[in-house]
Design a protein around this motif. Structure first.
Motif, mmCIF file in Angstrom:
data_model
loop_
_atom_site.group_PDB
_atom_site.id
_atom_site.type_symbol
_atom_site.label_atom_id
_atom_site.label_comp_id
_atom_site.label_asym_id
_atom_site.label_seq_id
_atom_site.Cartn_x
_atom_site.Cartn_y
_atom_site.Cartn_z
ATOM 1 N N ASP A 1 23.367 9.380 20.267
ATOM 2 C CA ASP A 1 24.080 8.579 19.406
ATOM 3 C C ASP A 1 23.101 7.355 19.015
ATOM 4 O O ASP A 1 23.863 6.432 18.194
ATOM 5 C CB ASP A 1 25.478 8.135 20.495
ATOM 6 N N ALA A 2 21.991 7.170 19.544
ATOM 7 C CA ALA A 2 21.270 6.002 19.215
ATOM 8 C C ALA A 2 20.724 6.350 17.624
ATOM 9 O O ALA A 2 20.500 5.278 17.078
ATOM 10 C CB ALA A 2 19.896 5.960 19.992
ATOM 11 N N LEU A 3 21.072 7.554 17.101
ATOM 12 C CA LEU A 3 20.967 7.760 15.681
ATOM 13 C C LEU A 3 21.553 7.117 14.965
ATOM 14 O O LEU A 3 21.583 6.864 13.782
ATOM 15 C CB LEU A 3 20.881 9.352 15.529
ATOM 16 N N TRP A 4 22.927 6.677 15.408
ATOM 17 C CA TRP A 4 23.893 5.925 14.448
ATOM 18 C C TRP A 4 24.022 4.481 15.403
ATOM 19 O O TRP A 4 24.863 3.509 15.134
ATOM 20 C CB TRP A 4 25.533 6.471 15.023
ATOM 21 N N GLY A 5 23.050 4.040 16.247
ATOM 22 C CA GLY A 5 22.996 2.681 16.558
ATOM 23 C C GLY A 5 23.658 2.383 17.636
ATOM 24 O O GLY A 5 24.096 1.363 18.069
ATOM 25 N N GLU A 6 24.096 3.420 18.648
ATOM 26 C CA GLU A 6 25.065 3.330 19.682
ATOM 27 C C GLU A 6 24.239 3.657 20.860
ATOM 28 O O GLU A 6 23.487 4.435 20.827
ATOM 29 C CB GLU A 6 26.230 4.247 19.485
#
Length: 341
Positions: free
Chosen positions: A258-263
Motif C-alpha cells: 500500500d506504500a505504492l498509494w502513499g499509505e
C-alpha cells in the motif's frame, strides 16, 4: 460474509480506479474467494482477481457458488472466459448483480482446455471477435470491461500484432489492457512452460503505453517483488500485476504494497493470521473445511525461521475431520519455537 444478487441485491461499487497500480493475477485453482480474503489482510488497495470463470458456467451453472464473495475483497474483479459475444453478454449481465469492480476478458490463457473452447490466448488470432465480445459485455454492465492478453501467440510478430490488437480493443471501447509480457505457444508448450519458457519483453509493454497514452496499460509476467513493480511504474506503466510470487510468498509481495498509494498499512504476518481467525471461524461454522482456507496460507512465512514447521502442521492436519483453529495455534507454536531456537 457473502455478497450476491440473491442476498444483498446490487451493492454499491467502491471507488477502485487507482487499484490498478498493483493487482494479484487471476490464477486457476488458487485465487478463489478464500485466497482473496487472505490477500486482502495484507493490502487494502490492490485489485484482486477471481479465477477465470467461463461464461457458459455462469449462464448454466450454480451462480451463487461461482460468483459470491466477501465484501472485504473489494476492489475485486471477475475474469471471464469465452468467445461467444451473446454468451459473454449474458454472463456479464448476470454477474453485474454481484457488484464486481471490473469485468475482465481472458485472452491470455494458453491451456489446451481453453484452446478447444476457442478462448484464452487463441483469441489473439481473432481480434475482431474479441472486439465483438467486449462490445457485448460493455452493454450489460456499468463496471469497466478490461482485457488480459499476451504479446502474441505462436509465430506472430508481437511488434506488429500487439499494437494492432490493442487498437482494435480501443475501438471497441476498452480503456484498460493487462499484458502478460510473454508470447503463448499454443503448440509444443504446456501451460506451465508457457509461464516460464517464452522470453519476457517488458520493454514492448512499456512501448505500448507510449504508443497508447490514453489507455491504461498494465504489465504482468516475471514480476516477483515490490521493487520490480516500482521500477515498472516509474517507467510510465499504469499498473503491475503479480502472479505466482503473490501466492507462494505473499508477505514479501503484498505486505507493504500500500506504500505504492502513499499509505503505511503493513501488518506483520502474525497479525495477518489473527485477522483471518473470524473469517475461518465463520467458514467452519457454515460447514466448511479448514484446509479450504489454510492451503492458501502455507507460504505466509516463506523465508522466515520456522516456515517449514508452519507448512508441515497445516498440511498434515488441516484436512482432517473436525480440524479447527487449534491447528493454526499449533502451527504458530511450531513457527515460534523454531524462531526462538
Amino acid at each position: 460474509m457473502t455478497t450476491g444478487a440473491n442476498d444483498t441485491g446490487h451493492p454499491e461499487r467502491p471507488l477502485a480506479q487507482d487499484a490498478r497500480r498493483l493487482s494479484v493475477a487471476p490464477m486457476m485453482d488458487w485465487t478463489d474467494r478464500h485466497c482473496r480474503v487472505f490477500h486482502r489482510q495484507m493490502t487494502r488497495r490492490a485489485m484482486l482477481y477471481t479465477e477465470m470463470v467461463t461464461a457458459p458456467a455462469i449462464v448454466h451453472g450454480p451462480k451463487p457458488r461461482l460468483l459470491d464473495y466477501s465484501q472485504v475483497e473489494h476492489p475485486v474483479a471477475l475474469q471471464l472466459g469465452g468467445s461467444d459475444p451473446r454468451e459473454l453478454a449474458e454472463a456479464t449481465r448476470i454477474a453485474n448483480a454481484w457488484g464486481y469492480d471490473e469485468i475482465n476478458l481472458n485472452c491470455g490463457c494458453p491451456s489446451d482446455r481453453v484452446q478447444s473452447g476457442c478462448f484464452g490466448a487463441v483469441l489473439m488470432e481473432r481480434p475482431e471477435l474479441v472486439a465483438d465480445c467486449v462490445r457485448a459485455m460493455r452493454g450489460e454492465t456499468d463496471a469497466p470491461v478490461t482485457v488480459k492478453c499476451r504479446i502474441g501467440v505462436d509465430e506472430q510478430d508481437p511488434e506488429a500484432v500487439l499494437p494492432a490488437f490493442i487498437e482494435t480493443l480501443a475501438g471497441a471501447g476498452v480503456r484498460h489492457v493487462i499484458i502478460h509480457a510473454r508470447k503463448a505457444w499454443l503448440q509444443g508448450l504446456s501451460p506451465k512452460e508457457n509461464r516460464e519458457i517464452p522470453p519476457l519483453d517488458h520493454d514492448l509493454v512499456v512501448r505500448m503505453k507510449e504508443q497508447f497514452p490514453e489507455l491504461l496499460i498494465c504489465i504482468n509476467g516475471g514480476i516477483t517483488s515490490l521493487a520490480q513493480a516500482r521500477v515498472l511504474l516509474d517507467r510510465g506503466l499504469d499498473g503491475v500485476m503479480i502472479g505466482r510470487a503473490a501466492y507462494h510468498d505473499p508477505a514479501s509481495t503484498l505486505i507493504g504494497a500500500d506504500a505504492l498509494w502513499g499509505e503505511d498499512f503493513a501488518p506483520d504476518a502474525i497479525a495477518v493470521v489473527d485477522a483471518m481467525r473470524p473469517y475461518i471461524a465463520e467458514h467452519l461454522a457454515q460447514g466448511g473445511r479448514l484446509h479450504q482456507i489454510t492451503r492458501h496460507m502455507l507460504g505466509l512465512f516463506t523465508g522466515k525461521p520456522g516456515a517449514r514447521g508452519w507448512r508441515r502442521v497445516l498440511s498434515e492436519n488441516a484436512s482432517r475431520n473436525g480440524a479447527g483453529l487449534d491447528v493454526i495455534d499449533r502451527a504458530l507454536a511450531e513457527l515460534q519455537a523454531s524462531a526462538a531456537a
